[in-house]
Design a protein around this motif. Structure first.
Motif, PDB file in Angstrom:
ATOM      1  N   LEU A 162       0.834  -1.210   0.000  1.00  0.00           N
ATOM      2  CA  LEU A 162       0.000   0.000   0.000  1.00  0.00           C
ATOM      3  C   LEU A 162       0.866   1.258   0.000  1.00  0.00           C
ATOM      4  O   LEU A 162       0.582   2.231  -0.709  1.00  0.00           O
ATOM      5  CB  LEU A 162      -0.936  -0.011   1.225  1.00  0.00           C
ATOM      6  N   SER A 163       1.942   1.225   0.778  1.00  0.00           N
ATOM      7  CA  SER A 163       2.812   2.410   0.827  1.00  0.00           C
ATOM      8  C   SER A 163       3.459   2.650  -0.540  1.00  0.00           C
ATOM      9  O   SER A 163       3.661   3.797  -0.942  1.00  0.00           O
ATOM     10  CB  SER A 163       3.870   2.277   1.926  1.00  0.00           C
ATOM     11  N   THR A 164       3.745   1.570  -1.271  1.00  0.00           N
ATOM     12  CA  THR A 164       4.286   1.739  -2.630  1.00  0.00           C
ATOM     13  C   THR A 164       3.226   2.370  -3.529  1.00  0.00           C
ATOM     14  O   THR A 164       3.521   3.324  -4.272  1.00  0.00           O
ATOM     15  CB  THR A 164       4.723   0.374  -3.215  1.00  0.00           C
ATOM     16  N   LEU A 165       1.997   1.865  -3.445  1.00  0.00           N
ATOM     17  CA  LEU A 165       0.920   2.424  -4.284  1.00  0.00           C
ATOM     18  C   LEU A 165       0.673   3.898  -3.970  1.00  0.00           C
ATOM     19  O   LEU A 165       0.340   4.684  -4.851  1.00  0.00           O
ATOM     20  CB  LEU A 165      -0.396   1.661  -4.069  1.00  0.00           C
ATOM     21  N   LEU A 166       0.830   4.258  -2.705  1.00  0.00           N
ATOM     22  CA  LEU A 166       0.556   5.646  -2.288  1.00  0.00           C
ATOM     23  C   LEU A 166       1.819   6.508  -2.303  1.00  0.00           C
ATOM     24  O   LEU A 166       1.764   7.693  -1.971  1.00  0.00           O
ATOM     25  CB  LEU A 166      -0.049   5.666  -0.871  1.00  0.00           C
ATOM     26  N   SER A 167       2.956   5.909  -2.668  1.00  0.00           N
ATOM     27  CA  SER A 167       4.261   6.600  -2.672  1.00  0.00           C
ATOM     28  C   SER A 167       4.519   7.319  -1.355  1.00  0.00           C
ATOM     29  O   SER A 167       4.806   8.522  -1.319  1.00  0.00           O
ATOM     30  CB  SER A 167       4.345   7.628  -3.810  1.00  0.00           C
ATOM     31  N   CYS A 168       4.397   6.569  -0.273  1.00  0.00           N
ATOM     32  CA  CYS A 168       4.628   7.173   1.047  1.00  0.00           C
ATOM     33  C   CYS A 168       5.404   6.190   1.913  1.00  0.00           C
ATOM     34  O   CYS A 168       5.524   5.014   1.568  1.00  0.00           O
ATOM     35  CB  CYS A 168       3.293   7.563   1.685  1.00  0.00           C
TER      36      CYS A 168
ATOM     37  N   ARG B 108      -4.672  -2.752  -3.295  1.00  0.00           N
ATOM     38  CA  ARG B 108      -5.455  -2.029  -4.325  1.00  0.00           C
ATOM     39  C   ARG B 108      -6.865  -1.753  -3.822  1.00  0.00           C
ATOM     40  O   ARG B 108      -7.414  -0.671  -4.051  1.00  0.00           O
ATOM     41  CB  ARG B 108      -5.525  -2.851  -5.620  1.00  0.00           C
ATOM     42  N   LYS B 109      -7.448  -2.733  -3.127  1.00  0.00           N
ATOM     43  CA  LYS B 109      -8.798  -2.569  -2.574  1.00  0.00           C
ATOM     44  C   LYS B 109      -8.816  -1.395  -1.569  1.00  0.00           C
ATOM     45  O   LYS B 109      -9.721  -0.563  -1.579  1.00  0.00           O
ATOM     46  CB  LYS B 109      -9.175  -3.870  -1.839  1.00  0.00           C
ATOM     47  N   ILE B 110      -7.791  -1.347  -0.738  1.00  0.00           N
ATOM     48  CA  ILE B 110      -7.724  -0.274   0.271  1.00  0.00           C
ATOM     49  C   ILE B 110      -7.562   1.082  -0.415  1.00  0.00           C
ATOM     50  O   ILE B 110      -8.204   2.060  -0.034  1.00  0.00           O
ATOM     51  CB  ILE B 110      -6.567  -0.518   1.273  1.00  0.00           C
ATOM     52  N   LYS B 111      -6.713   1.120  -1.439  1.00  0.00           N
ATOM     53  CA  LYS B 111      -6.483   2.398  -2.139  1.00  0.00           C
ATOM     54  C   LYS B 111      -7.801   2.935  -2.700  1.00  0.00           C
ATOM     55  O   LYS B 111      -8.083   4.129  -2.622  1.00  0.00           O
ATOM     56  CB  LYS B 111      -5.446   2.218  -3.251  1.00  0.00           C
ATOM     57  N   LYS B 112      -8.602   2.048  -3.232  1.00  0.00           N
ATOM     58  CA  LYS B 112      -9.907   2.444  -3.784  1.00  0.00           C
ATOM     59  C   LYS B 112     -10.800   3.020  -2.679  1.00  0.00           C
ATOM     60  O   LYS B 112     -11.445   4.056  -2.858  1.00  0.00           O
ATOM     61  CB  LYS B 112     -10.601   1.225  -4.392  1.00  0.00           C
ATOM     62  N   ILE B 113     -10.815   2.337  -1.542  1.00  0.00           N
ATOM     63  CA  ILE B 113     -11.651   2.785  -0.422  1.00  0.00           C
ATOM     64  C   ILE B 113     -11.218   4.179   0.051  1.00  0.00           C
ATOM     65  O   ILE B 113     -12.034   5.034   0.368  1.00  0.00           O
ATOM     66  CB  ILE B 113     -11.544   1.779   0.768  1.00  0.00           C
ATOM     67  N   LEU B 114      -9.896   4.396   0.037  1.00  0.00           N
ATOM     68  CA  LEU B 114      -9.381   5.677   0.538  1.00  0.00           C
ATOM     69  C   LEU B 114      -9.719   6.821  -0.424  1.00  0.00           C
ATOM     70  O   LEU B 114      -9.776   7.982  -0.023  1.00  0.00           O
ATOM     71  CB  LEU B 114      -7.863   5.606   0.744  1.00  0.00           C
ATOM     72  N   GLY B 115      -9.932   6.462  -1.686  1.00  0.00           N
ATOM     73  CA  GLY B 115     -10.356   7.449  -2.693  1.00  0.00           C
ATOM     74  C   GLY B 115      -9.248   8.358  -3.171  1.00  0.00           C
ATOM     75  O   GLY B 115      -8.150   8.368  -2.675  1.00  0.00           O
TER      76      GLY B 115
END
Ligand code: S3P
Length: 168
Positions: free
Chosen positions: A20-26, A161-168
């Protein structure tokens, strides 16, 4: 903003958190690793020397140190029992968006089988231990979380990916 991941041991908090941190670049922090580094001893050693209560206090002060820092964005994987300590649950609720990674007993067993280093899983057959702890913890995870994500049958990147979608 900090995204915290909660859920039972073996539900995938650390592996999902990294993706998730990779997807969010954080940045990503694993609370157990942070505790071990800050204490200079392993989680089993802390349990052996301080008992669970002592471990929870240390865990809570590490959590406070992380959550009260200013972050643009951070993903933090909690330990499976962190939110069972009321002061830690209050910190999580106040300072983060919390995701509960829900997993069936079968998924948990498949991830935990043969792994050591978790003091609370010792002394009893794994399945029985999961039943006992889950009975107490399920409602605690639900109360701590803003969102619940079912992880069964998904890979860590699929859950992220599911979490990223939820976070919007
Ligand atoms: C615990 C979970 C562990 C670790 C400690 C206690 C718990 O973390 O914090 O052994 O009470 O569920 P993981 O959930 O990362 O295994």
């Amino acid at each position: 903003m900090t995204i915290t991941l909660t859920g039972f041991m073996g539900c995938g908090k650390s592996s999902v958190g990294r993706r998730l941190s990779t997807l969010l670049s954080c940045p990503f922090i694993d609370l157990d690793d942070y505790i071990e580094e800050s204490q200079g001893r392993s989680i089993p050693d802390i349990f052996a020397e301080e008992g669970e209560e002592g471990f929870r206090r240390i865990e809570c002060s590490c959590l406070e140190a992380i959550l009260t820092q200013e972050h643009d964005m951070l993903v933090l994987a909690l330990g499976g029992g962190a939110v069972t300590f009321p002061a830690s649950a209050a910190l999580v609720r106040e300072h983060s968006r919390c995701i509960y990674l829900e997993a069936s007993k079968e998924t948990l067993i498949s991830h935990l089988q043969g792994r050591t280093g978790r003091p609370l899983l010792e002394g009893e057959p794994l399945e029985k231990r999961i039943d006992t702890l889950m009975l107490r913890r399920r409602s605690i995870y639900e109360a701590a979380a803003d969102h619940t994500v079912c992880t069964d049958g998904l890979t860590p990147i699929g859950v992220a990916r599911k979490i990223k979608k939820i976070l919007g």
